[in-house]
Write a protein that holds these residues in place. Structure first.
Motif, PDB file in Angstrom:
ATOM      1  N   ALA A  45      13.941 -17.455 -41.239  1.00  0.00           N
ATOM      2  CA  ALA A  45      12.811 -17.115 -42.113  1.00  0.00           C
ATOM      3  C   ALA A  45      11.461 -17.255 -41.405  1.00  0.00           C
ATOM      4  CB  ALA A  45      12.843 -18.009 -43.346  1.00  0.00           C
ATOM      5  N   LEU A  46      11.479 -17.650 -40.148  1.00  0.00           N
ATOM      6  CA  LEU A  46      10.241 -17.964 -39.435  1.00  0.00           C
ATOM      7  C   LEU A  46       9.376 -16.738 -39.168  1.00  0.00           C
ATOM      8  CD1 LEU A  46       9.053 -20.632 -38.344  1.00  0.00           C
ATOM      9  CD2 LEU A  46      10.098 -20.098 -36.138  1.00  0.00           C
ATOM     10  N   VAL A  47       9.998 -15.676 -38.715  1.00  0.00           N
ATOM     11  CA  VAL A  47       9.252 -14.484 -38.300  1.00  0.00           C
ATOM     12  C   VAL A  47       9.761 -13.273 -39.075  1.00  0.00           C
ATOM     13  CG1 VAL A  47       8.695 -12.994 -36.346  1.00  0.00           C
ATOM     14  CG2 VAL A  47       8.947 -15.440 -35.987  1.00  0.00           C
ATOM     15  N   PRO A  48       8.876 -12.539 -39.728  1.00  0.00           N
ATOM     16  CA  PRO A  48       9.307 -11.318 -40.425  1.00  0.00           C
ATOM     17  C   PRO A  48       9.896 -10.307 -39.443  1.00  0.00           C
ATOM     18  CG  PRO A  48       7.022 -11.873 -40.972  1.00  0.00           C
ATOM     19  CD  PRO A  48       7.437 -12.789 -39.868  1.00  0.00           C
ATOM     20  N   PRO A  49      10.857  -9.508 -39.887  1.00  0.00           N
ATOM     21  CA  PRO A  49      11.507  -8.544 -38.979  1.00  0.00           C
ATOM     22  C   PRO A  49      10.540  -7.546 -38.344  1.00  0.00           C
ATOM     23  CG  PRO A  49      12.647  -8.649 -41.101  1.00  0.00           C
ATOM     24  CD  PRO A  49      11.424  -9.481 -41.233  1.00  0.00           C
ATOM     25  N   ASP A  50       9.442  -7.239 -39.033  1.00  0.00           N
ATOM     26  CA  ASP A  50       8.506  -6.246 -38.503  1.00  0.00           C
ATOM     27  C   ASP A  50       7.352  -6.866 -37.715  1.00  0.00           C
ATOM     28  OD1 ASP A  50       7.364  -7.467 -40.703  1.00  0.00           O
ATOM     29  OD2 ASP A  50       6.451  -5.631 -41.484  1.00  0.00           O
ATOM     30  N   ALA A  51       7.457  -8.159 -37.394  1.00  0.00           N
ATOM     31  CA  ALA A  51       6.381  -8.832 -36.652  1.00  0.00           C
ATOM     32  C   ALA A  51       6.296  -8.288 -35.238  1.00  0.00           C
ATOM     33  CB  ALA A  51       6.624 -10.336 -36.622  1.00  0.00           C
ATOM     34  N   SER A  52       5.084  -8.229 -34.725  1.00  0.00           N
ATOM     35  CA  SER A  52       4.882  -7.811 -33.333  1.00  0.00           C
ATOM     36  C   SER A  52       5.354  -8.923 -32.400  1.00  0.00           C
ATOM     37  CB  SER A  52       3.397  -7.539 -33.082  1.00  0.00           C
ATOM     38  OG  SER A  52       2.669  -8.759 -33.146  1.00  0.00           O
ATOM     39  N   PHE A  53       5.464  -8.596 -31.118  1.00  0.00           N
ATOM     40  CA  PHE A  53       5.828  -9.626 -30.145  1.00  0.00           C
ATOM     41  C   PHE A  53       4.790 -10.736 -30.143  1.00  0.00           C
ATOM     42  CE2 PHE A  53       5.298 -11.563 -25.992  1.00  0.00           C
ATOM     43  CZ  PHE A  53       6.557 -12.118 -25.811  1.00  0.00           C
ATOM     44  N   ALA A  54       3.509 -10.370 -30.162  1.00  0.00           N
ATOM     45  CA  ALA A  54       2.439 -11.374 -30.146  1.00  0.00           C
ATOM     46  C   ALA A  54       2.551 -12.305 -31.355  1.00  0.00           C
ATOM     47  CB  ALA A  54       1.072 -10.697 -30.118  1.00  0.00           C
ATOM     48  N   GLU A  55       2.824 -11.753 -32.518  1.00  0.00           N
ATOM     49  CA  GLU A  55       2.979 -12.580 -33.724  1.00  0.00           C
ATOM     50  C   GLU A  55       4.209 -13.478 -33.620  1.00  0.00           C
ATOM     51  OE1 GLU A  55       1.043  -9.460 -36.965  1.00  0.00           O
ATOM     52  OE2 GLU A  55       3.159  -9.290 -36.410  1.00  0.00           O
ATOM     53  N   SER A  56       5.302 -12.924 -33.128  1.00  0.00           N
ATOM     54  CA  SER A  56       6.534 -13.709 -32.978  1.00  0.00           C
ATOM     55  C   SER A  56       6.341 -14.853 -31.993  1.00  0.00           C
ATOM     56  CB  SER A  56       7.682 -12.814 -32.493  1.00  0.00           C
ATOM     57  OG  SER A  56       7.948 -11.804 -33.414  1.00  0.00           O
ATOM     58  N   PHE A  57       5.758 -14.528 -30.844  1.00  0.00           N
ATOM     59  CA  PHE A  57       5.528 -15.556 -29.832  1.00  0.00           C
ATOM     60  C   PHE A  57       4.635 -16.658 -30.385  1.00  0.00           C
ATOM     61  CE2 PHE A  57       2.877 -17.306 -26.414  1.00  0.00           C
ATOM     62  CZ  PHE A  57       3.861 -17.935 -25.669  1.00  0.00           C
ATOM     63  N   SER A  58       3.566 -16.276 -31.039  1.00  0.00           N
ATOM     64  CA  SER A  58       2.624 -17.246 -31.600  1.00  0.00           C
ATOM     65  C   SER A  58       3.308 -18.162 -32.612  1.00  0.00           C
ATOM     66  CB  SER A  58       1.456 -16.511 -32.260  1.00  0.00           C
ATOM     67  OG  SER A  58       0.514 -17.424 -32.745  1.00  0.00           O
ATOM     68  N   THR A  59       4.148 -17.595 -33.460  1.00  0.00           N
ATOM     69  CA  THR A  59       4.856 -18.383 -34.477  1.00  0.00           C
ATOM     70  C   THR A  59       5.821 -19.368 -33.825  1.00  0.00           C
ATOM     71  OG1 THR A  59       4.655 -16.598 -36.085  1.00  0.00           O
ATOM     72  CG2 THR A  59       6.363 -18.239 -36.489  1.00  0.00           C
ATOM     73  N   TYR A  60       6.590 -18.907 -32.840  1.00  0.00           N
ATOM     74  CA  TYR A  60       7.525 -19.805 -32.148  1.00  0.00           C
ATOM     75  C   TYR A  60       6.781 -20.870 -31.349  1.00  0.00           C
ATOM     76  CZ  TYR A  60      11.858 -17.437 -33.340  1.00  0.00           C
ATOM     77  OH  TYR A  60      12.942 -16.941 -34.007  1.00  0.00           O
ATOM     78  N   LEU A  61       5.683 -20.491 -30.747  1.00  0.00           N
ATOM     79  CA  LEU A  61       4.882 -21.464 -29.990  1.00  0.00           C
ATOM     80  C   LEU A  61       4.398 -22.575 -30.916  1.00  0.00           C
ATOM     81  CD1 LEU A  61       3.538 -22.157 -27.239  1.00  0.00           C
ATOM     82  CD2 LEU A  61       1.581 -20.777 -27.994  1.00  0.00           C
ATOM     83  N   ASP A  62       3.849 -22.190 -32.059  1.00  0.00           N
ATOM     84  CA  ASP A  62       3.376 -23.196 -33.021  1.00  0.00           C
ATOM     85  C   ASP A  62       4.524 -24.064 -33.528  1.00  0.00           C
ATOM     86  OD1 ASP A  62       0.729 -22.411 -32.809  1.00  0.00           O
ATOM     87  OD2 ASP A  62       0.807 -21.097 -34.563  1.00  0.00           O
ATOM     88  N   ALA A  63       5.654 -23.445 -33.855  1.00  0.00           N
ATOM     89  CA  ALA A  63       6.803 -24.213 -34.369  1.00  0.00           C
ATOM     90  C   ALA A  63       7.289 -25.215 -33.326  1.00  0.00           C
ATOM     91  CB  ALA A  63       7.934 -23.268 -34.761  1.00  0.00           C
ATOM     92  N   THR A  64       7.278 -24.826 -32.066  1.00  0.00           N
ATOM     93  CA  THR A  64       7.736 -25.711 -30.987  1.00  0.00           C
ATOM     94  C   THR A  64       6.765 -26.863 -30.764  1.00  0.00           C
ATOM     95  OG1 THR A  64       8.846 -23.862 -29.909  1.00  0.00           O
ATOM     96  CG2 THR A  64       8.370 -25.784 -28.538  1.00  0.00           C
TER      97      THR A  64
END
Length: 198
Positions: free
Chosen positions: A79-98
């Motif tokens: 549920a962390l990243v929406p399927p239509d998220a850009s790479f930049a959005e995905s990376f940013s979300t995973y970076l913050d979660a980590t």
């Protein structure tokens, strides 16, 4: 009388759930600090402020705790990243979660170093899917096609986990607190400059 009994049972259930959550949080801290192999249920119980037998009662032991933590992470990750998220959005979300949960991240690093049972089949499949996802982003023109998609994924992992695994190196090389917003902003900006399709 029946209503009072129901209230008491609800309170017991809520108390048991709070105990389970304290144990899980303590397990993350203990596993993060010592790895799965070095962690002891006695240490987890001490951190949680509970009797050690409650770990066996609720989770069946140390492996059960790890299994539940992995299950929760997989659920959260889905549920962390929406399927239509850009790479930049995905990376940013995973970076913050980590970086917002360094104990969880240390547990991942311990596992990557071969602690415990190692990577699961589900995790291996997830990495293969992630490489294919990078390839699709490249084919779609979102990211440069000049780099191997596996390398792109590895680069994203390295930048995400470096503040946890090499905090002093990050501090000395970039001159910022490894867990800070400054690090996150700098890494997001620089990575996208490297990966941006021309």
């Amino acid at each position: 009388m029946a209503r009072r009994r129901a209230v008491v049972e609800d309170e017991r259930g809520a108390s048991a759930e709070r105990t389970r959550e304290r144990i899980l949080q303590a397990a993350v801290e203990e596993f993060g600090a010592k790895g799965y192999s070095g962690a002891r249920t006695a240490g987890i119980a001490t951190r949680a402020g509970v009797n050690q037998q409650l770990i066996s009662y609720h989770f069946g032991g140390k492996q059960g705790l790890l299994d539940e933590l992995r299950r929760r992470w997989a659920e959260r990750e889905a549920a962390l990243v929406p399927p239509d998220a850009s790479f930049a959005e995905s990376f940013s979300t995973y970076l913050d979660a980590t970086l917002d949960q360094p104990d969880w991240s240390r547990l991942v690093i311990w596992q990557a170093l071969g602690d415990g049972e190692g990577m699961t089949a589900t995790q291996r499949a997830g990495l293969r899917q992630a490489v294919e996802g990078m390839r699709r982003r490249q084919e779609g023109g979102e990211l440069t096609g000049d780099l191997d998609p596996g390398f792109v994924l590895l680069l994203a992992y390295v930048l995400t986990f470096a503040p946890i695994s090499l905090p002093e190196h990050v501090r000395e090389i970039l001159g910022v607190d490894p867990l800070s917003e400054e690090y996150r902003a700098q890494v997001r900006d620089q990575l996208m400059k490297v990966l941006r399709a021309e």
